[in-house]
Design a protein around this motif. Structure first.
Motif, short mmCIF file in Angstrom:
data_model
loop_
_atom_site.label_atom_id
_atom_site.label_comp_id
_atom_site.label_asym_id
_atom_site.label_seq_id
_atom_site.Cartn_x
_atom_site.Cartn_y
_atom_site.Cartn_z
N PHE A 151 -1.24 -11.39 -19.44
CA PHE A 151 -1.88 -10.08 -19.30
C PHE A 151 -0.82 -9.01 -19.52
N ASP A 152 -1.23 -7.96 -20.19
CA ASP A 152 -0.31 -6.88 -20.54
C ASP A 152 0.97 -7.48 -21.13
N ARG A 153 2.13 -7.19 -20.51
CA ARG A 153 3.38 -7.72 -21.03
C ARG A 153 3.85 -8.97 -20.27
N TYR A 154 3.01 -9.51 -19.43
CA TYR A 154 3.44 -10.54 -18.50
C TYR A 154 2.82 -11.91 -18.80
N VAL A 155 3.57 -12.94 -18.45
CA VAL A 155 3.04 -14.30 -18.31
C VAL A 155 3.25 -14.69 -16.85
N PRO A 163 -1.79 4.80 -15.56
CA PRO A 163 -2.66 4.79 -16.74
C PRO A 163 -1.89 5.27 -17.98
N GLY A 164 -2.13 4.61 -19.08
CA GLY A 164 -1.43 4.96 -20.31
C GLY A 164 -0.14 4.23 -20.51
N SER A 165 0.28 3.44 -19.50
CA SER A 165 1.54 2.71 -19.61
C SER A 165 1.35 1.24 -19.98
N PHE A 166 0.10 0.82 -20.11
CA PHE A 166 -0.14 -0.56 -20.53
C PHE A 166 0.20 -0.72 -22.01
N LEU A 167 0.47 -1.95 -22.39
CA LEU A 167 0.68 -2.22 -23.81
C LEU A 167 -0.59 -1.94 -24.58
N ALA A 168 -0.43 -1.48 -25.81
CA ALA A 168 -1.59 -1.25 -26.67
C ALA A 168 -2.25 -2.60 -26.97
#
Length: 782
Positions: free
Chosen positions: A534-538, A577-582
């Protein structure tokens, strides 16, 4: 005689000078060069996580003078050596005063050691309680003053000063007594540390708060006020006892122990202190969520678990929890759960589906059969023995259906799953034949680190990259290894994003990002897994017992997944908000295609509903729908007919299913829009009249298997022939090589007493569709 002596002196003087120079270079260039400092690990911001004893069983943290608060330096000089900057290593006036008080007046024992003299004693282990020792200490102090600057002497002393027990240096003492970095100490805490070295045996607060410590601190504070009257506000703090922790931080212990025997310090670090990629805030979050979850579920016998969190964009390890409690022997807490090999359960299934897509066997909407099936000597089952009939590939993956996964594992080639794992560098694998098809269900042990690396390859476009533990490491010391195509990796991730999340976590309703995850449960309910991207994480979560004891509550989706989503929601709630990966776009070479909503194949003219799926042009399978077929019905009788025109002929689209799937529908009570039968008196459909539809599927015997007959045992001297067929397949005709054996209905047993030898068995339905396999028949020797 004078000239030879002169020549000797001329030779000896340069030699002596050279020897002194070499001694200076070897010994005095850095007085701490030969000192052993503790291996210490900090988080990425420098906060101490863990510290280990030195070779001489001390705790020392090398701290540059620039990192020591000026207030501490001033307090130490005020307490130990007020004239440090005014003497050359020894203070004659102080020595005379001490000698007068100690040996002449004999009023009290009084020391006169300067900081330089104390450094000489500490650094070279001098015994200084007699005159000879004092003289040697003084000579060494003078030599140190000649060779080193005052700043170098002061830095060395601050790193070697005795602070109680086996703690040396103010850097280590700050963490032990106050659980703080030196730069974060309050004024009262600085003064507390400053008075300990003068008499560590009586002042160090190792077990309680010694009165002598409080008295010495008060005296130092009064002296401090004389030059810092503005610090009178410290008086309230000075009247209270200091808050002592009296233990070093023990965070991420398993990670520190895992790295200690194998890491090399990043370039430029020689002080034993290593910064890790760990984010302390995320480490706290993971530990807190684990503790809370286990407390709520302890009545179910769930007592232990491990968690690993990494950033797949950089492959940095952000949080690592090896067990729920390192010090709890009842759960074998010292075992490192994220590095230990465990059965991964079904967590390897995504890679079987990815390989199947790479090899053109499926796309996400391909219909797979979840029906009872044997594969040579291996007969997989589903959880609770439930089969769901026809399922879409994406659903079979996220619902963790075993039979479709094993079927795909049997069909993929070069690489198969074992080849894939070997190419990915998974250690400890046995030979391929040892696992057979059971590897896809967890027979091959992997570590959490290895699994997290495999899952990180999905958002990284099929590239396997090494995890990073130190911020100073090169991003990829070894070049990334391609283990999947970018297209297969992206589509697999999209399939996993369709896995429904549990809805009972606090932030479930407001979850703002997709979560691609897969669960796993090992045989015997020994391991419960859930791994998410999810997002930048595993994020990898494991629950279980290191003892290998099973527990029916240890089911991945029911136990590990709720904990996983509690962690995910807690992490994402902190991201602005707005800091998640595209969102990740599909790579080039993946296209949306409309397929039949039921069969998942390319639609024919009779498919009533279509859905979109991801297709890899030139790779994904191209088949026309075989489920929906137009039939003609005689409205007078309601029977099916081959006539296509006439006043009493009506055409309709009906569904045609294999007989084994129809059986699952019947068991589940699910009606299907099936074609009507032909009239009883109608002639049989001839062989080869239609090749449309599904070919027969042989259930028994098993292909490539040796069958041993027992002539004297009527129950074991014949082989059962059994097959399923398309709904309009009619009768089945069995052949052995070119010999016709007989006929049977779908799912009707036909007994064959084969002669010894190799036989190619073929079954043909009434429409000419066929299937075959090879068996070897032997007779048991008498």
């Amino acid at each position: 005689m004078a000239f030879p002596r002169l020549r000797t002196l001329l030779i000896l003087i340069p030699v002596l000078i050279l020897a002194l120079f070499l001694a200076y270079q070897a010994v005095f260039l850095d007085p701490l060069e030969a000192v052993s400092f503790s291996r210490a690990y900090t988080d990425r911001e420098g906060w101490l996580l863990n510290i280990f004893l030195t070779e001489d069983d001390k705790y020392r943290l090398r701290t540059p003078l620039a990192d020591v608060p000026p207030a501490l330096v001033e307090a130490v000089l005020l307490q130990e050596d007020r004239y440090f900057y005014g003497h050359g290593g020894i203070n004659p006036a102080a020595m005379l005063r001490a000698g007068w008080e100690t040996y002449v007046k004999k009023s009290r024992r009084m020391g006169a050691s300067t900081i330089t003299m104390q450094l000489a004693r500490l650094r070279y282990g001098l015994y200084t309680r007699n005159l000879r020792g004092k003289l040697l200490q003084s000579l060494c102090a003078l030599f140190l003053e000649i060779c080193l600057s005052k700043q170098e002497i002061l830095e060395a002393y601050l790193n070697l000063a005795p602070l109680g027990g086996n703690i040396e240096g103010y850097g280590a003492a700050a963490w032990y007594y106050f659980n703080k970095d030196l730069r974060e100490l309050t004024g009262g805490e600085l003064l507390t540390l400053a008075v300990i070295p003068q008499n560590p045996g009586r002042r160090a607060p190792l077990r309680g708060l010694p009165p002598e410590l409080m008295e010495a601190r008060s005296k130092l504070y009064e002296s401090w006020l004389a030059s810092h009257p503005g610090d009178s506000s410290l008086r309230t703090e000075m009247e209270l006892p200091p808050y002592l922790v009296n233990r070093f931080p023990r965070r991420a212990i398993h990670l520190a122990e895992y790295l200690r025997p194998r890491e090399a310090p990043p370039a430029g670090r020689t002080d034993g202190r290593l910064a890790l990629t760990v984010n302390r805030s995320l480490q706290d979050l993971v530990e807190r969520e684990m503790e809370s979850y286990l407390r709520r579920n302890r009545s179910w016998g769930i007592n232990n678990g491990s968690v690993l969190l990494l950033d797949w964009t950089s492959m940095e390890i952000l949080a690592a929890l090896g067990s729920a409690d390192y010090g709890d022997d009842s759960i074998q807490g010292q075992v490192n759960g994220f590095a230990s090999k465990r059965s991964p359960g079904s967590t390897l299934k995504p890679f079987v589906y990815a390989l199947a897509m790479e090899q053109g066997l499926i796309h996400p909407e391909t219909m797979l059969k979840d029906t009872p099936r044997s594969f040579s000597e291996y007969t997989p089952d589903n959880y609770q023995g439930v089969f769901k009939g026809p399922v879409k590939a994406w659903f079979a993956l996220v619902d963790s259906r075993n039979v479709p996964a094993v079927q795909l594992a049997a069909n993929i080639r070069n690489p198969d799953l074992h080849d894939f794992l070997k190419n990915a560098g998974i250690t400890g694998l046995k030979e391929k034949e040892h696992y057979g098809l059971s590897a896809v269900l967890g027979a091959a042990d992997l570590s959490m680190l290895e699994l997290a690396g495999l899952y990180a390859s999905l958002p990284n476009g099929g590239l396997l990259r090494s995890p990073r533990f130190f911020p100073g490491e090169p991003q990829d010391e070894a070049p990334p290894k391609r283990i999947l195509s970018p297209q297969a990796a992206a589509v697999t991730l999209a399939m996993l994003e369709r896995n429904p999340a549990p809805g009972d976590t606090p932030y479930a309703a407001g979850r703002r990002i997709p979560v691609a995850y897969k669960t796993g449960t090992s045989i015997g309910f020994k391991d419960a897994w859930s791994i998410a991207v999810f997002d930048r994480y595993v994020l990898a979560v494991w629950l279980g017992n290191f003892s290998g004891q099973g527990n029916p509550a240890l089911i991945g989706r029911l136990t590990a997944t709720p904990l996983q989503f509690s962690i995910i929601d807690a992490i994402t709630a902190r991201i602005p908000p707005g800091s998640f990966l595209a969102p990740r776009p599909m790579p080039e070479g993946v296209s949306p295609v409309s397929v039949c909503a039921v069969s998942g194949d390319l639609p024919g003219g009779d498919c009533p509903h279509l859905v979109d799926t991801w297709f890899i042009p030139g790779v994904s399978p191209i088949r026309r729908c075989r489920i929906h077929r137009r039939v003609y019905i005689d409205t007078r009788s309601g029977y099916r007919t081959d006539e296509t025109r006439g006043p009493h002929i009506r055409s309709e689209v009906r569904e045609f299913w294999p007989t084994d799937v129809l059986e699952i529908f019947a068991q589940a009570g699910l009606p299907r829009f099936l074609p009507p039968p032909y009239p009883p008196a109608a002639p049989s459909r001839t062989l080869g009249s239609s090749a449309q539809g599904f070919p027969p599927s042989i259930i028994s015997p098993l292909g490539n298997t040796d069958y041993i007959l027992r002539p004297r045992d009527d129950r074991r001297n014949r082989i059962v022939l059994l097959a399923g067929a398309d709904q309009d397949g009619g009768e089945l005709f069995w052949f052995a090589n070119t010999l016709f054996l007989g006929r049977a209905k779908p799912y009707e047993r036909f007994l064959w007493q084969g002669e010894p030898g190799l036989w190619d068995l073929t079954v043909v339905d009434s429409r000419g569709r066929s299937a075959g396999l090879r068996v070897n028949v032997e007779v048991e020797p008498r």
